[in-house]
Design a protein around this motif. Sequence first.
Motif, PDB file in Angstrom:
ATOM      1  N   LYS B  68       0.833  -1.207   0.000  1.00 10.94           N
ATOM      2  CA  LYS B  68       0.000   0.000   0.000  1.00 10.94           C
ATOM      3  C   LYS B  68       0.865   1.253   0.000  1.00 10.94           C
ATOM      4  CE  LYS B  68      -3.559  -2.604   2.263  1.00 10.94           C
ATOM      5  NZ  LYS B  68      -3.859  -3.161   3.589  1.00 10.94           N
ATOM      6  N   GLU B  69       1.984   1.184   0.723  1.00  8.32           N
ATOM      7  CA  GLU B  69       2.910   2.312   0.655  1.00  8.32           C
ATOM      8  C   GLU B  69       3.616   2.259  -0.701  1.00  8.32           C
ATOM      9  OE1 GLU B  69       5.312   1.840   4.299  1.00  8.32           O
ATOM     10  OE2 GLU B  69       3.456   0.905   4.973  1.00  8.32           O
ATOM     11  N   LYS B  70       3.703   3.404  -1.352  1.00 12.95           N
ATOM     12  CA  LYS B  70       4.209   3.465  -2.731  1.00 12.95           C
ATOM     13  C   LYS B  70       5.650   2.975  -2.880  1.00 12.95           C
ATOM     14  CE  LYS B  70       1.347   7.345  -4.058  1.00 12.95           C
ATOM     15  NZ  LYS B  70       1.308   8.797  -4.119  1.00 12.95           N
ATOM     16  N   TYR B  71       5.979   2.595  -4.092  1.00 13.63           N
ATOM     17  CA  TYR B  71       7.352   2.245  -4.477  1.00 13.63           C
ATOM     18  C   TYR B  71       7.913   1.072  -3.688  1.00 13.63           C
ATOM     19  CZ  TYR B  71       6.805   7.096  -5.931  1.00 13.63           C
ATOM     20  OH  TYR B  71       6.331   8.259  -6.439  1.00 13.63           O
ATOM     21  N   ASN B  72       7.060   0.272  -3.102  1.00 11.92           N
ATOM     22  CA  ASN B  72       7.549  -0.809  -2.265  1.00 11.92           C
ATOM     23  C   ASN B  72       6.964  -2.132  -2.719  1.00 11.92           C
ATOM     24  OD1 ASN B  72       9.357  -0.879  -0.219  1.00 11.92           O
ATOM     25  ND2 ASN B  72       8.078   0.314   1.179  1.00 11.92           N
ATOM     26  N   THR B  73       7.806  -3.132  -2.804  1.00 12.93           N
ATOM     27  CA  THR B  73       7.315  -4.467  -3.108  1.00 12.93           C
ATOM     28  C   THR B  73       7.484  -5.308  -1.856  1.00 12.93           C
ATOM     29  OG1 THR B  73       8.037  -4.205  -5.376  1.00 12.93           O
ATOM     30  CG2 THR B  73       7.614  -6.450  -4.633  1.00 12.93           C
ATOM     31  N   ILE B  74       6.479  -6.101  -1.541  1.00 11.16           N
ATOM     32  CA  ILE B  74       6.617  -6.976  -0.386  1.00 11.16           C
ATOM     33  C   ILE B  74       6.398  -8.422  -0.792  1.00 11.16           C
ATOM     34  CG2 ILE B  74       5.965  -5.240   1.333  1.00 11.16           C
ATOM     35  CD1 ILE B  74       3.201  -6.533   1.423  1.00 11.16           C
ATOM     36  N   LEU B  75       6.967  -9.297  -0.007  1.00 12.00           N
ATOM     37  CA  LEU B  75       6.753 -10.730  -0.188  1.00 12.00           C
ATOM     38  C   LEU B  75       5.572 -11.132   0.683  1.00 12.00           C
ATOM     39  CD1 LEU B  75       7.908 -13.505  -1.286  1.00 12.00           C
ATOM     40  CD2 LEU B  75       9.131 -13.652   0.907  1.00 12.00           C
ATOM     41  N   THR B  76       4.677 -11.937   0.120  1.00  8.79           N
ATOM     42  CA  THR B  76       3.551 -12.405   0.928  1.00  8.79           C
ATOM     43  C   THR B  76       3.135 -13.791   0.438  1.00  8.79           C
ATOM     44  OG1 THR B  76       1.371 -11.814   1.794  1.00  8.79           O
ATOM     45  CG2 THR B  76       1.820 -11.209  -0.488  1.00  8.79           C
ATOM     46  N   LEU B  77       2.010 -14.301   0.933  1.00  2.19           N
ATOM     47  CA  LEU B  77       1.571 -15.641   0.546  1.00  2.19           C
ATOM     48  C   LEU B  77       0.472 -15.556  -0.510  1.00  2.19           C
ATOM     49  CD1 LEU B  77       1.398 -17.339   4.076  1.00  2.19           C
ATOM     50  CD2 LEU B  77       3.289 -17.369   2.432  1.00  2.19           C
ATOM     51  N   THR B  78       0.361 -16.586  -1.330  1.00  3.67           N
ATOM     52  CA  THR B  78      -0.733 -16.659  -2.306  1.00  3.67           C
ATOM     53  C   THR B  78      -1.984 -17.212  -1.624  1.00  3.67           C
ATOM     54  OG1 THR B  78      -0.149 -18.908  -2.910  1.00  3.67           O
ATOM     55  CG2 THR B  78       0.902 -17.146  -4.175  1.00  3.67           C
ATOM     56  N   LYS B  79      -3.099 -17.184  -2.340  1.00  5.38           N
ATOM     57  CA  LYS B  79      -4.343 -17.761  -1.810  1.00  5.38           C
ATOM     58  C   LYS B  79      -4.172 -19.234  -1.474  1.00  5.38           C
ATOM     59  CE  LYS B  79      -7.883 -14.678  -3.556  1.00  5.38           C
ATOM     60  NZ  LYS B  79      -8.778 -14.359  -4.678  1.00  5.38           N
ATOM     61  N   GLU B  80      -3.315 -19.860  -2.263  1.00  3.69           N
ATOM     62  CA  GLU B  80      -2.916 -21.252  -2.069  1.00  3.69           C
ATOM     63  C   GLU B  80      -2.639 -21.608  -0.602  1.00  3.69           C
ATOM     64  OE1 GLU B  80      -2.604 -23.740  -4.101  1.00  3.69           O
ATOM     65  OE2 GLU B  80      -1.646 -25.005  -2.579  1.00  3.69           O
ATOM     66  N   ALA B  81      -2.069 -20.650   0.152  1.00  2.70           N
ATOM     67  CA  ALA B  81      -1.657 -20.937   1.533  1.00  2.70           C
ATOM     68  C   ALA B  81      -2.826 -20.913   2.508  1.00  2.70           C
ATOM     69  CB  ALA B  81      -0.587 -19.939   1.982  1.00  2.70           C
ATOM     70  N   GLY B  82      -3.985 -20.467   2.032  1.00  2.18           N
ATOM     71  CA  GLY B  82      -5.160 -20.458   2.899  1.00  2.18           C
ATOM     72  C   GLY B  82      -5.094 -19.372   3.955  1.00  2.18           C
ATOM     73  N   THR B  83      -6.008 -19.441   4.910  1.00  2.09           N
ATOM     74  CA  THR B  83      -6.106 -18.364   5.896  1.00  2.09           C
ATOM     75  C   THR B  83      -5.996 -18.869   7.330  1.00  2.09           C
ATOM     76  OG1 THR B  83      -8.500 -18.590   5.925  1.00  2.09           O
ATOM     77  CG2 THR B  83      -7.589 -16.969   4.387  1.00  2.09           C
ATOM     78  N   THR B  84      -5.653 -20.128   7.508  1.00  2.00           N
ATOM     79  CA  THR B  84      -5.517 -20.628   8.879  1.00  2.00           C
ATOM     80  C   THR B  84      -4.056 -20.952   9.164  1.00  2.00           C
ATOM     81  OG1 THR B  84      -5.766 -22.968   8.308  1.00  2.00           O
ATOM     82  CG2 THR B  84      -7.797 -21.700   8.696  1.00  2.00           C
ATOM     83  N   CYS B  85      -3.747 -21.037  10.446  1.00  2.00           N
ATOM     84  CA  CYS B  85      -2.393 -21.404  10.868  1.00  2.00           C
ATOM     85  C   CYS B  85      -2.018 -22.754  10.265  1.00  2.00           C
ATOM     86  CB  CYS B  85      -2.347 -21.449  12.398  1.00  2.00           C
ATOM     87  SG  CYS B  85      -0.752 -21.941  13.081  1.00  2.00           S
ATOM     88  N   GLN B  86      -2.966 -23.670  10.305  1.00  2.00           N
ATOM     89  CA  GLN B  86      -2.705 -25.021   9.821  1.00  2.00           C
ATOM     90  C   GLN B  86      -2.432 -25.052   8.316  1.00  2.00           C
ATOM     91  OE1 GLN B  86      -5.978 -27.632  10.650  1.00  2.00           O
ATOM     92  NE2 GLN B  86      -4.735 -29.502  10.479  1.00  2.00           N
TER      93      GLN B  86
END
Lengths: 336, 336
Positions: B68-86
């Motif tokens: 959301k902050e401009k000019y910045n790329t972040i690493l994150t997870l795809t939908k593939e990883a789901g939304t739970t700890c497990q």
Amino acid sequence: AIAKNQQSLVSDMLFRIRECNAPIPQNVMEFHVDGKRIGKVTPKVAKLLCSYSNTETKSPVFQTIASKEKYNTILTLTKEAGTTCQSRTKAIMSIMEQLRDDGHITGWRNELYPIAEGFYDEPLLLMERAATSFVGAIEYGVHINGLVRSSSSSENDDQSTTKMWMARRSKTKSKYPGMLDHIVAGGQPANMGLMENVIKECMEEAGVPTDVVKRGIKSVGAISYETFVVQQPTTNDDEGDDPRMVDGVISRVVLFCYDLELPSDFVPKVVDGEVESFFLWNMEEVMECIRKDYNDPMKPNCYPVVIDYLMRSGYVSPETVGYLDVLRELRSGDCC
Amino acid sequence: AIAKNQQSLVSDMLFRIRECNAPIPQNVMEFHVDGKRIGKVTPKVAKLLCSYSNTETKSPVFQTIASKEKYNTILTLTKEAGTTCQSRTKAIMSIMEQLRDDGHITGWRNELYPIAEGFYDEPLLLMERAATSFVGAIEYGVHINGLVRSSSSSENDDQSTTKMWMARRSKTKSKYPGMLDHIVAGGQPANMGLMENVIKECMEEAGVPTDVVKRGIKSVGAISYETFVVQQPTTNDDEGDDPRMVDGVISRVVLFCYDLELPSDFVPKVVDGEVESFFLWNMEEVMECIRKDYNDPMKPNCYPVVIDYLMRSGYVSPETVGYLDVLRELRSGDCC
């Protein structure tokens, strides 16, 4: 032994630490001397400082300039202030005396504090103690936990063997009259070593003889805080645009912490009238006094020093939510 | 008593602390999970993580996105990883196992570490211990100073009354074989309290019975460090543009520090073969070992814990240039 009610203890600790760390406005300006960052001021304070002239030369001593980094204005000194410690000290003193006479700086001490980029650097100038926070320069001090340990017990349990001497400040003191305080605490003036200052303050404030200090003193670290001190308008003028009205100053402080183990038969003496009385507390009473609703609190900046003692002496379990915040916030600001 | 040669002691302390804090490249990317900042990676590592797919679903688990902050790329997870700890734990495990099989992650432990924004937050996922630094997540551990105090002396002088138990690591350990170490130290796994872990490690690593631990243990704070660990290429391929070659990972660590006072007649026992032998050092020997040219140094991350002990026990005079730097740098990184 670990204290009871860990969660409320840690939350009270954070409350007390944050009392010493009121948020700084976003738009503060750095104050540079000789290219070195030594303070922080609000734009209003910068404007006020620039509006005064040296009484001898009739020229301003402070000015704001564009810094090398874009979009930034910094407060600095004019050529008027010269390039030596002595010339800067003299030029700034003239401005500060006028600020005092106009009611902006209160509690004048006639004590000169060294102003430098770091504690160990050569001072760039000396400044009246009461004026240091007006430019947001770091002040240094020493705070001493006066401890009595019962040697009879062989338990590795600080709480059952340790008591702490507390002081009640004189009701006639200009700042924090009648409040609880450390047995000994004091600012760090120019041209004096820290231990020299500790020994002097121990004698002056509590009548602790030098040999007792030397036998029992231990340096144990430092705490720091950075806080915004709202300034009361000095007149009843309720016009918001009075250029002489400042919003507040940034107080930045590093306190070197000491534990002083005192013989169990030693009793501190009221020497210089700054203290009304001394009394001995067990550690449960010390912790009780941290409670945010405690009705007879310590002078606010004693809390981080006492909390640091508790944190390094096994009173707080690191499983308690907020433990790491306490550790981090005990050294707040960019000074330490 | 204050140690001799204060200036060289403090400069050696800074050397040892900085060994644990190799500078992080400027272009690191944050790793976010569920909007929370939990790690830091170089762009090369981010690219490598994104190049792998879950072996079951054949889809990538990591992705880079514009923040959301401009000019910045972040690493994150795809939908593939789901939304739970497990689900996250399982998806990331698949990638990490491939990275292990391809030689990028070494020293696999089969120990799951909780990954969260802060130590006290609910874990967002669990991750193999050896993989945590691959995403620059904070690892937590416990380090224990094993102390013996001679009660005969009534002096308030740590140096003349205190000795510290040291361990010699087994020569067969994969990391830091044969080096000096704390009597007990260990990582903090998921689903275990800190004190529970301390008690378990004391028994497993040095044969300290639970009641001896409970009587002598004291939590005394925490230290932290953040360091860039250069990765060795795993092949002899000397082409610089191999997309599988990573530059290095960011290791971020918080160590909870404990003092354990042991009876003078207690001798630690080699239990699990991770330690070759134990021996007792006086504090002069401990300080000697901090010297930057000492020929038999401790495992690097033991130094900040030992230095923290010396700093809070009166060995170092705060008049020594660098004292405040030592205090500040004992808690490096943004983790503590």
